[in-house]
Design a protein around this motif. Sequence first.
Motif, mmCIF file in Angstrom:
data_model
loop_
_atom_site.group_PDB
_atom_site.id
_atom_site.type_symbol
_atom_site.label_atom_id
_atom_site.label_comp_id
_atom_site.label_asym_id
_atom_site.label_seq_id
_atom_site.Cartn_x
_atom_site.Cartn_y
_atom_site.Cartn_z
ATOM 1 N N THR A 1 1.783 18.363 -6.209
ATOM 2 C CA THR A 1 2.266 19.740 -6.097
ATOM 3 C C THR A 1 2.542 20.303 -7.489
ATOM 4 O O THR A 1 2.158 21.421 -7.814
ATOM 5 C CB THR A 1 3.565 19.782 -5.268
ATOM 6 O OG1 THR A 1 3.304 19.192 -4.000
ATOM 7 C CG2 THR A 1 4.053 21.209 -5.091
ATOM 8 N N ALA B 181 0.840 5.472 0.255
ATOM 9 C CA ALA B 181 -0.014 6.594 0.667
ATOM 10 C C ALA B 181 0.160 7.779 -0.282
ATOM 11 O O ALA B 181 1.230 8.367 -0.372
ATOM 12 C CB ALA B 181 0.309 7.012 2.095
ATOM 13 N N GLU C 129 0.842 -1.192 0.000
ATOM 14 C CA GLU C 129 0.000 0.000 0.000
ATOM 15 C C GLU C 129 0.874 1.237 0.000
ATOM 16 O O GLU C 129 1.840 1.320 0.758
ATOM 17 C CB GLU C 129 -0.906 0.015 1.234
ATOM 18 C CG GLU C 129 -2.069 -0.931 1.064
ATOM 19 C CD GLU C 129 -2.871 -1.119 2.323
ATOM 20 O OE1 GLU C 129 -2.408 -0.696 3.396
ATOM 21 O OE2 GLU C 129 -3.962 -1.698 2.230
ATOM 22 N N ASN D 82 12.827 18.663 2.722
ATOM 23 C CA ASN D 82 12.564 17.873 3.925
ATOM 24 C C ASN D 82 12.893 16.397 3.717
ATOM 25 O O ASN D 82 13.255 15.685 4.655
ATOM 26 C CB ASN D 82 11.092 18.002 4.342
ATOM 27 C CG ASN D 82 10.716 19.425 4.709
ATOM 28 O OD1 ASN D 82 11.568 20.204 5.127
ATOM 29 N ND2 ASN D 82 9.443 19.767 4.540
ATOM 30 N N TYR D 83 12.682 15.931 2.468
ATOM 31 C CA TYR D 83 12.985 14.531 2.175
ATOM 32 C C TYR D 83 14.461 14.248 2.425
ATOM 33 O O TYR D 83 14.826 13.211 2.992
ATOM 34 C CB TYR D 83 12.621 14.223 0.717
ATOM 35 C CG TYR D 83 13.123 12.867 0.264
ATOM 36 C CD1 TYR D 83 12.469 11.694 0.624
ATOM 37 C CD2 TYR D 83 14.279 12.765 -0.517
ATOM 38 C CE1 TYR D 83 12.941 10.456 0.220
ATOM 39 C CE2 TYR D 83 14.764 11.530 -0.927
ATOM 40 C CZ TYR D 83 14.089 10.381 -0.554
ATOM 41 O OH TYR D 83 14.564 9.155 -0.943
ATOM 42 N N ALA E 240 3.110 12.942 -3.676
ATOM 43 C CA ALA E 240 2.814 14.308 -3.215
ATOM 44 C C ALA E 240 3.464 15.329 -4.138
ATOM 45 O O ALA E 240 2.856 16.352 -4.487
ATOM 46 C CB ALA E 240 3.308 14.489 -1.779
ATOM 47 N N ASP F 119 15.390 14.077 6.060
ATOM 48 C CA ASP F 119 15.014 12.790 6.636
ATOM 49 C C ASP F 119 15.987 11.703 6.199
ATOM 50 O O ASP F 119 16.328 10.809 6.974
ATOM 51 C CB ASP F 119 13.583 12.447 6.210
ATOM 52 C CG ASP F 119 13.124 11.129 6.796
ATOM 53 O OD1 ASP F 119 13.065 11.040 8.049
ATOM 54 O OD2 ASP F 119 12.848 10.186 6.032
ATOM 55 N N THR G 260 5.323 7.898 -1.322
ATOM 56 C CA THR G 260 4.505 8.974 -0.757
ATOM 57 C C THR G 260 5.046 10.344 -1.169
ATOM 58 O O THR G 260 4.285 11.242 -1.555
ATOM 59 C CB THR G 260 4.477 8.855 0.782
ATOM 60 O OG1 THR G 260 3.789 7.646 1.114
ATOM 61 C CG2 THR G 260 3.748 10.029 1.415
ATOM 62 N N VAL G 261 6.360 10.473 -1.101
ATOM 63 C CA VAL G 261 6.977 11.748 -1.476
ATOM 64 C C VAL G 261 6.791 12.020 -2.971
ATOM 65 O O VAL G 261 6.451 13.132 -3.379
ATOM 66 C CB VAL G 261 8.479 11.721 -1.105
ATOM 67 C CG1 VAL G 261 9.212 12.908 -1.719
ATOM 68 C CG2 VAL G 261 8.638 11.730 0.404
ATOM 69 N N PRO H 116 -1.517 11.634 -1.232
ATOM 70 C CA PRO H 116 -2.227 12.626 -0.419
ATOM 71 C C PRO H 116 -3.748 12.434 -0.426
ATOM 72 O O PRO H 116 -4.433 12.904 0.475
ATOM 73 C CB PRO H 116 -1.847 13.956 -1.082
ATOM 74 C CG PRO H 116 -0.554 13.691 -1.774
ATOM 75 C CD PRO H 116 -0.597 12.262 -2.202
ATOM 76 N N TYR H 117 -4.269 11.748 -1.454
ATOM 77 C CA TYR H 117 -5.716 11.617 -1.558
ATOM 78 C C TYR H 117 -6.183 10.178 -1.489
ATOM 79 O O TYR H 117 -7.222 9.830 -2.052
ATOM 80 C CB TYR H 117 -6.215 12.336 -2.823
ATOM 81 C CG TYR H 117 -5.837 13.799 -2.779
ATOM 82 C CD1 TYR H 117 -6.573 14.702 -2.006
ATOM 83 C CD2 TYR H 117 -4.692 14.261 -3.420
ATOM 84 C CE1 TYR H 117 -6.193 16.027 -1.903
ATOM 85 C CE2 TYR H 117 -4.310 15.600 -3.327
ATOM 86 C CZ TYR H 117 -5.064 16.475 -2.561
ATOM 87 O OH TYR H 117 -4.688 17.781 -2.456
ATOM 88 N N GLY H 118 -5.415 9.325 -0.825
ATOM 89 C CA GLY H 118 -5.865 7.956 -0.626
ATOM 90 C C GLY H 118 -4.725 6.967 -0.718
ATOM 91 O O GLY H 118 -3.568 7.342 -0.898
ATOM 92 N N LEU H 119 -5.078 5.691 -0.572
ATOM 93 C CA LEU H 119 -4.069 4.638 -0.622
ATOM 94 C C LEU H 119 -4.056 3.955 -1.983
ATOM 95 O O LEU H 119 -5.112 3.555 -2.482
ATOM 96 C CB LEU H 119 -4.362 3.584 0.444
ATOM 97 C CG LEU H 119 -4.180 3.991 1.909
ATOM 98 C CD1 LEU H 119 -4.613 2.850 2.823
ATOM 99 C CD2 LEU H 119 -2.747 4.394 2.187
ATOM 100 N N PRO I 262 11.055 17.579 -2.192
ATOM 101 C CA PRO I 262 11.193 18.548 -1.102
ATOM 102 C C PRO I 262 12.516 18.404 -0.342
ATOM 103 O O PRO I 262 13.014 17.290 -0.157
ATOM 104 C CB PRO I 262 10.021 18.220 -0.171
ATOM 105 C CG PRO I 262 9.074 17.414 -0.961
ATOM 106 C CD PRO I 262 9.875 16.719 -2.014
#
Lengths: 603, 603
Positions: free
Chosen positions: A598, A460, A458, A525-526, A594, A529, A590-591, A462-465, A523
């Motif tokens: 964007t 993720a 699965e 931020n990625y 998203a 992390d 996920t990144v 931003p608008y569902g799995l 991003p």
Amino acid sequence: MRTSIATVSLSGSLSEKLSAAAAAGFDGVEIFENDLIASPLSPEEIRARVADLGLTVELYQPFRDAEAVPADVLAGNLRRAEHKFRLMRRLGAELLLVCSSVSPDAVDDDALAAEQLHQLASLAGEHGVRVAYEALAWGRHVNTYDHAWRIVQAADHPGLGVCLDSFHILSRGSDPRGIEAIPGEKIFFLQLADAPLMAMDVLQWSRHYRCFPGQGGFDVAALVRHAMDAGYRGPLSLEVFNDVFRQAEAGRTAVDAMRSLVALQESAGLTGLPAPVVPDGIAFAELATADSEPLRRLLTVLGFTRTGQHARKPVELWEQGEARLLLNTGGPARREGPVLAALGLETPEPAAAVARAEPLLAPLVPRRATAPDVPLDVLAAPDGTELFFCRTRPGQPDAEHPSWTQDFVPTRDEPAGERPHHLTRIDHVALPQPWQRFDEAALLYRTVLGLRPRESVELADPYGLFRSRAVANAEGTLRLVLNVAPGPGGPEARPQHIALATDDIVAVARRLRDHGTRPLAIPANYYDDLAARHDLDPDTLDTLRSHGILYDRDEHGEFHHLYTATYGHVFFEVVQRTGGYRGYGAQNATVRLAAQHTRQLTT
Amino acid sequence: MRTSIATVSLSGSLSEKLSAAAAAGFDGVEIFENDLIASPLSPEEIRARVADLGLTVELYQPFRDAEAVPADVLAGNLRRAEHKFRLMRRLGAELLLVCSSVSPDAVDDDALAAEQLHQLASLAGEHGVRVAYEALAWGRHVNTYDHAWRIVQAADHPGLGVCLDSFHILSRGSDPRGIEAIPGEKIFFLQLADAPLMAMDVLQWSRHYRCFPGQGGFDVAALVRHAMDAGYRGPLSLEVFNDVFRQAEAGRTAVDAMRSLVALQESAGLTGLPAPVVPDGIAFAELATADSEPLRRLLTVLGFTRTGQHARKPVELWEQGEARLLLNTGGPARREGPVLAALGLETPEPAAAVARAEPLLAPLVPRRATAPDVPLDVLAAPDGTELFFCRTRPGQPDAEHPSWTQDFVPTRDEPAGERPHHLTRIDHVALPQPWQRFDEAALLYRTVLGLRPRESVELADPYGLFRSRAVANAEGTLRLVLNVAPGPGGPEARPQHIALATDDIVAVARRLRDHGTRPLAIPANYYDDLAARHDLDPDTLDTLRSHGILYDRDEHGEFHHLYTATYGHVFFEVVQRTGGYRGYGAQNATVRLAAQHTRQLTT
């Protein structure tokens, strides 16, 4: 073996279900009581319809809460049963499924159960029908097949046998080897269903998540083998309660079901099929577009060279290493931009691949090639992509196995040596699947092409799995990723993507930058992390950050990847695998998802 | 109490989530790490955005697999943690959630866990942040809150406390009373989620099926009470992983979430709200249609009389007994035929109902009535139906509580006495819900109107499973049925329906027949099955069969019902309850749904 399917496994009215089962080639059906009750057709009309379609009624089901009850309840049960026996005569059904009681009225008394089932079978005999007793996995007192068999033995009536159901047996972890202890003639019926391995209440699991054999995690073939070894010679009958199949088109589900049964019989050693011809690579990916200019620019920047032009069609061949892309501007105008329309599967023996595909009911497209084009067999994948069985052997004339490249006239724009070859091949292709075809697709790729499905994961958004499942050959030279996007939404929310392999992702990234082509923005931020999770040296991290390269690692090796913008329905990924990394960077999905949202918002 | 919500509970980008949380009135948010990582905003930009919106960052989460590991792994963990502490400073977050390890590296050693958490908290302190340790229900060695608390006690660091999560506690069946043994100041954070009671793997249950308090089966209010009694004074923070919320519009979900928290605080005795004003009946159902002629014919046949005409609008009032229907031809043209646009809820004190609805964020529609119309407050139900708080008191002038009927001028077409009054009232109304509003709707009806939701049931349609849930007042004088249809499909696949109560369904059926109006055709097979299941006498069965009347019974009584054809988006049901039957004939839904599909095919 005769094949059969329970009407509850298919959507629609009873007559739709019967038509779908017949069209898919089933020999018989189980009539599920609610389907009959809800049908405007009388039992006699259903019987006639079944006969017209060349089907037989193998079973009428279910009759519930029959056994081990107090005397007053028994009288009512026998009265109720007699109604059903009369109905079965009208319907032409000779076998009734009685499933073990879930009623609070039932008592835990095997002798009483046996005595009452004997009475029921005797009454059935007066009406010329027989009774198959089945242990529901959630039966109140009887919930294992060996228990049901002990009661049938004790009842000792020739018109009473057991019905075995692979779900009820395997979901409880019962050992199916015990089936061989039952005389074959006392196994009156065999119901088959698979299911994904889940830790949940068995009733909910059964009612919503059953699937066709080969689509889940049970070893249904071994169970069938045990029943055969016991001497069972009745039909193999699918009984699948599944929320998706309830909604999907019945005709397609029935074909999926029959494919499952054909493959199951092969697995159980009951029939032979031509061996799978496993494709060993992706020969080409074909992109259909009205305006090829944006893609040409991108492919040039990525280091591709236009090497050929189809002799008779507006199709260009672009190559780099073993990566080959076709740009087709000859299809219907696609205003929304490029779409991945076809894949060439590198197939050692195309004719042998077709010989296996046919008995497995693979949707083969009639050959459309007109001489002198190289004739290619085409499989319509569940998502609509056309899969060509083909061979890439440029410069090796072979009349029996012509190379698809023969249709292309070399049109080298510039000497190939002038460009660096950073991209080596197509690493994988991700194909968004219609929600109702995800399990069908995995089964098709496994059985017809001999690919190996991995576990579903699965992702993720931003608008569902998303659900995502890879299928690949053993060597990892052909990899497809099947995705199902969440919720409603058109194709624009479900882009396809082509991942191109490289040995030097930084060089590819620099080339993109030098040509002013920005990869998907990742991003900052990625990367913070990433620094926290992995002890990457600062220079490496800087390089990744400055080029929008994502990073993952597993126990086998490392994975670097970057993404282009989306062109119409398609985007490209560049991937570098080192040291035997086996995944697809799911950790970073996920990144990436998203970032794609964007980008949609800002462009 | 301060209110907070974890960003993972809402769909979209991080900035969408923050905006939605602020708009719904939350005081703070938990920043879910993946939301931050995937955001193009820097931590400083997020901090500024949070401040601009009037929010605070209550928690950064999660930090995984921190404790009880070998020394070499610990060094990596502390390095990783230090990265996150620096990030938290940039973000303005002062509390980090550390959830109990699921790593195979972790050892079962509470002393080691305590020692390492102490080190972690010390390091956190150097960065000015604190650590809240939470037991995941599926933690490898630590999976109960009391175990986590024992470790925190042993660690004995002022910057280390526990985080309590209602899902992790209640899903395992732990007794929440033990919370009171924890000093309030050591409960650093309280996360709240409800869930439907399900027997399934707790990790899957948590990741997909959590819901807002009051939407599931846990007693979250009691847990909150225990935390308060322990002295907890931090925020009440919702952390809900839910497949539906992931897809639904964030703003609406945030309001649903806040409504849940407001109601939770009332249930836990933390705040008072005006008491619910439970409606005691359906005052009217309003049908909007461009062409009222087909409905007029049907209502006439059903025995309704046109009794009034709105003084200033093209709206007719039709009555029979206490059943009142409005036919409104003044709305936007609806080519597809009638739609149920509004319900009048018989409300003893409309102003008091509004006073409760407002703090619960019920979507009240601005009053549109222009003098001299009777002013009515309107609640927009989750499915778009307008719910009027009103009173029916014809002939009782009351300036403060005027009857909505005052707007209608009597237009009796014929003396009311001429027609038999077989229909007495509206028994229930079934409202199809958008798939993402099913839980929201049940919560809204329960909290705002004080209705009681019953269990959800599943109904098999030929093309999928419906979910259906009734909400009703204690007396059963107001009953609504909320349905969610399977799969995609427009409103035509999701008709509304109005069930009219009668004391003599056979008389109603005869009236229909005498006027040539055929009810929904029920298959003969249904009546054969009825004869098998119930010992009905042949005459009764003949009557049911000849009129298409369906039958059910429960331990309280009997239920007879029949259906009309569908008019646009609406069909009517006529129901007769005897002896306290409490259901809605769910047993017959499969037959009814199939018959409706058959009718669509043949008409």
